[in-house]
Design an enzyme around this catalytic site. Structure first.
Site, mmCIF file in Angstrom:
data_model
loop_
_atom_site.group_PDB
_atom_site.id
_atom_site.type_symbol
_atom_site.label_atom_id
_atom_site.label_comp_id
_atom_site.label_asym_id
_atom_site.label_seq_id
_atom_site.Cartn_x
_atom_site.Cartn_y
_atom_site.Cartn_z
ATOM 1 N N CYS A 108 -8.849 31.368 29.251
ATOM 2 C CA CYS A 108 -9.745 31.741 30.357
ATOM 3 C C CYS A 108 -10.309 30.528 31.101
ATOM 4 C CB CYS A 108 -10.887 32.616 29.849
ATOM 5 S SG CYS A 108 -10.307 34.174 29.190
ATOM 6 N N HIS A 124 -16.572 32.268 35.362
ATOM 7 C CA HIS A 124 -15.510 33.095 34.773
ATOM 8 C C HIS A 124 -16.089 34.485 34.540
ATOM 9 C CE1 HIS A 124 -12.459 34.743 32.303
ATOM 10 N NE2 HIS A 124 -13.135 34.622 31.161
ATOM 11 N N ASN A 141 -11.961 41.220 33.167
ATOM 12 C CA ASN A 141 -11.679 39.833 32.819
ATOM 13 C C ASN A 141 -10.201 39.545 33.082
ATOM 14 O OD1 ASN A 141 -11.190 37.388 31.581
ATOM 15 N ND2 ASN A 141 -12.307 37.863 29.698
HETATM 16 O O1 UT7 Z 1 -12.887 35.562 28.517
HETATM 17 C C1 UT7 Z 1 -12.849 34.868 27.320
HETATM 18 C C2 UT7 Z 1 -14.159 34.840 26.695
HETATM 19 N N1 UT7 Z 1 -14.536 36.132 26.224
HETATM 20 C C3 UT7 Z 1 -15.788 36.515 26.273
HETATM 21 O O2 UT7 Z 1 -16.597 35.787 26.811
HETATM 22 C C4 UT7 Z 1 -16.172 37.798 25.642
HETATM 23 C C5 UT7 Z 1 -17.454 37.637 24.891
HETATM 24 N N2 UT7 Z 1 -17.869 38.823 24.165
HETATM 25 C C6 UT7 Z 1 -18.285 39.956 24.790
HETATM 26 O O3 UT7 Z 1 -18.206 40.057 25.997
HETATM 27 C C7 UT7 Z 1 -18.873 41.052 23.946
HETATM 28 O O4 UT7 Z 1 -19.046 40.569 22.654
HETATM 29 C C8 UT7 Z 1 -18.007 42.354 23.901
HETATM 30 C C9 UT7 Z 1 -18.071 43.046 25.235
HETATM 31 C C10 UT7 Z 1 -16.582 42.004 23.554
HETATM 32 C C11 UT7 Z 1 -18.566 43.307 22.854
HETATM 33 O O5 UT7 Z 1 -19.928 43.568 23.123
HETATM 34 P P1 UT7 Z 1 -21.035 43.455 21.950
HETATM 35 O O6 UT7 Z 1 -22.314 43.857 22.527
HETATM 36 O O7 UT7 Z 1 -20.907 42.060 21.402
HETATM 37 O O8 UT7 Z 1 -20.529 44.551 20.950
HETATM 38 P P2 UT7 Z 1 -20.091 44.376 19.430
HETATM 39 O O9 UT7 Z 1 -18.773 43.695 19.329
HETATM 40 O O10 UT7 Z 1 -21.241 43.802 18.685
HETATM 41 O O11 UT7 Z 1 -19.912 45.888 19.024
HETATM 42 C C12 UT7 Z 1 -21.001 46.800 19.014
HETATM 43 C C13 UT7 Z 1 -20.479 48.154 18.606
HETATM 44 C C14 UT7 Z 1 -19.573 48.122 17.394
HETATM 45 O O12 UT7 Z 1 -19.823 49.265 16.621
HETATM 46 P P3 UT7 Z 1 -20.717 49.160 15.281
HETATM 47 O O13 UT7 Z 1 -19.986 48.189 14.408
HETATM 48 O O14 UT7 Z 1 -22.049 48.636 15.758
HETATM 49 O O15 UT7 Z 1 -20.744 50.560 14.798
HETATM 50 C C15 UT7 Z 1 -18.191 48.227 17.982
HETATM 51 O O16 UT7 Z 1 -17.249 48.814 17.110
HETATM 52 O O17 UT7 Z 1 -19.699 48.700 19.671
HETATM 53 C C16 UT7 Z 1 -18.438 49.126 19.155
HETATM 54 N N3 UT7 Z 1 -17.432 48.976 20.218
HETATM 55 C C17 UT7 Z 1 -17.207 49.921 21.148
HETATM 56 N N4 UT7 Z 1 -17.747 51.136 21.357
HETATM 57 C C18 UT7 Z 1 -17.303 51.830 22.406
HETATM 58 C C19 UT7 Z 1 -16.631 47.911 20.446
HETATM 59 N N5 UT7 Z 1 -15.866 48.166 21.531
HETATM 60 C C20 UT7 Z 1 -16.210 49.399 21.973
HETATM 61 C C21 UT7 Z 1 -15.768 50.190 23.036
HETATM 62 N N6 UT7 Z 1 -16.335 51.395 23.228
HETATM 63 N N7 UT7 Z 1 -14.816 49.771 23.909
#
Ligand code: UT7
Length: 342
Positions: free
Chosen positions: A132, A269, A299
């Site tokens: 990225c 980004h 993204n």
């Molecule tokens: O471009 C390269 C660099 N990349 C980035 O900068 C990405 C950085 N990370 C992020 O943008 C975020 O971490 C994400 C958008 C990927 C995830 O958001 P988050 O607030 O960090 O969520 P999380 O990974 O902590 O997940 C929270 C919950 C989990 O469930 P439990 O374990 O709390 O029950 C996930 O399983 O949300 C769940 N989850 C979803 N639920 C509905 C993960 N993906 C989804 C989804 N729909 N698509």
């Protein structure tokens, strides 16, 4: 190891005082987005997710997904053509083409030479892999080529078809990415060496390979059994993003003797609206000075910054002389910034 590429500006020999320096002028900007738009609602029919979750956690509302004819090289060439047209430049003005991509159509020849053939340019070209952060890396290399005298006109392209390397059953990644390409045309110009010059004022690049397993693809083009899928520990990447990006932004300003108040536009980004807002807040920038396309494009990895530049340019938001700060972080981890005066 943490690496740093600062860009001291060489003086043009043989000129009378005050000596002029070579600057890479951002002469044209263009983008290409695939025709097909996929909404969050459509994805919610395929995996266990919802529009509400995606919007709240990422800011993404839709993404463009490439059709079969919309290959990486096709989209890169379309964006490049648009950037040249915007600059009023001809293919014969291009000495070099750099394509930042993690999703080339082939291991070789490079996407860059496919674009060269399509546009009818001469000179040289190559692809660059920095996930990225690819566009910032490519811009930095292009600026070095221009300032060293190796090239006078460089097409810098970010082009990605992440839809081909997503696991469409994995809700933690498949909702986050989109396809597209963006390009800028850099032309050699002159400046005084001051931060008031037009062109690329500085680039700063970083990599930390020990964090490589935080965001990666578990395969490669060369492995026909396993082209690979994106795997990401989103929470960990998120945790590092705001801190590292804020650090590199501060580094860019300090290197140019500028302050936050000098920035006209932040073009970050586009991975997550919460990261974008976090960096914007740390810079004290009002939201209307931050270019956001993550809602429309999702993204698009290396394509996200040039696509955001193209969107803002098309909307008539940029004016000559304004200062644009770009920053990105991605797999590697890699991260970096570029300061450009329009
Ligand atoms: O471009 C390269 C660099 N990349 C980035 O900068 C990405 C950085 N990370 C992020 O943008 C975020 O971490 C994400 C958008 C990927 C995830 O958001 P988050 O607030 O960090 O969520 P999380 O990974 O902590 O997940 C929270 C919950 C989990 O469930 P439990 O374990 O709390 O029950 C996930 O399983 O949300 C769940 N989850 C979803 N639920 C509905 C993960 N993906 C989804 C989804 N729909 N698509």
């Amino acid at each position: 190891m943490d690496s740093l590429v600062d860009t001291p500006t060489p003086r043009i020999a043989g000129t009378t005082a005050p000596a002029l320096v070579v600057r890479s002028i951002l002469a044209g900007i263009g983008g290409y987005l695939p025709e097909r738009v996929v909404t969050n609602a459509e994805l919610a029919e395929r995996v266990d997710t919802s529009d509400a979750w995606i919007v709240e956690r990422t800011g993404i509302r839709q993404r463009h997904i490439a059709g079969l004819h919309e290959t990486c090289a096709f989209m890169a060439a379309m964006a490049a053509r648009a950037a040249l047209a915007d600059a009023g430049a001809e293919p014969s003005d291009v000495d070099a083409i750099i394509v930042a991509t993690a999703t080339p159509d082939q291991a070789f020849p490079s996407t860059a030479v496919r674009v060269q053939a399509e546009l009818g340019c001469k000179g040289f070209g190559f692809d660059l892999s920095a996930a990225c952060s690819g566009f910032i890396y490519a811009l930095s290399v292009a600026d070095s080529l221009i300032r060293s005298g190796a090239a006078r006109g460089v097409l810098v392209i970010g082009a990605e078809v992440y839809s081909r390397i997503l696991d469409w059953t994995d809700r933690t990644t498949c909702v986050l990415f989109g396809d597209g390409a963006g390009a800028v045309f850099l032309r050699a110009g002159e400046g005084s060496g001051a931060a008031s010059d037009r062109g690329v004022l500085s680039t700063h690049l970083h990599a930390q390979g020990t964090m490589g397993d935080m965001l990666y693809v578990d395969g490669a083009v060369g492995r026909h059994d396993r082209p690979g899928h994106v795997i990401m520990n989103g929470r960990e990447v998120f945790r590092h993003a705001v801190t590292l990006l804020s650090e590199t932004v501060a580094e860019a300003l300090a290197a140019n003797g500028l302050t936050q108040a000098d920035i006209d536009w932040l073009v970050p980004h586009q991975a997550n609206l919460r990261i974008i807002d976090g960096v914007g807040r740390k810079l004290g920038l009002p939201p209307e000075r931050v270019v956001v396309t993550v809602d429309r494009h999702a993204n698009t990895s290396a394509a996200s910054i040039p696509l955001a530049l193209a969107a803002a340019h098309e909307e008539g938001r940029f004016a000559p002389g304004q200062l644009v700060l770009m920053e990105a972080l991605g797999g590697g981890l890699t991260w970096g910034s570029a300061l450009v005066r329009l």
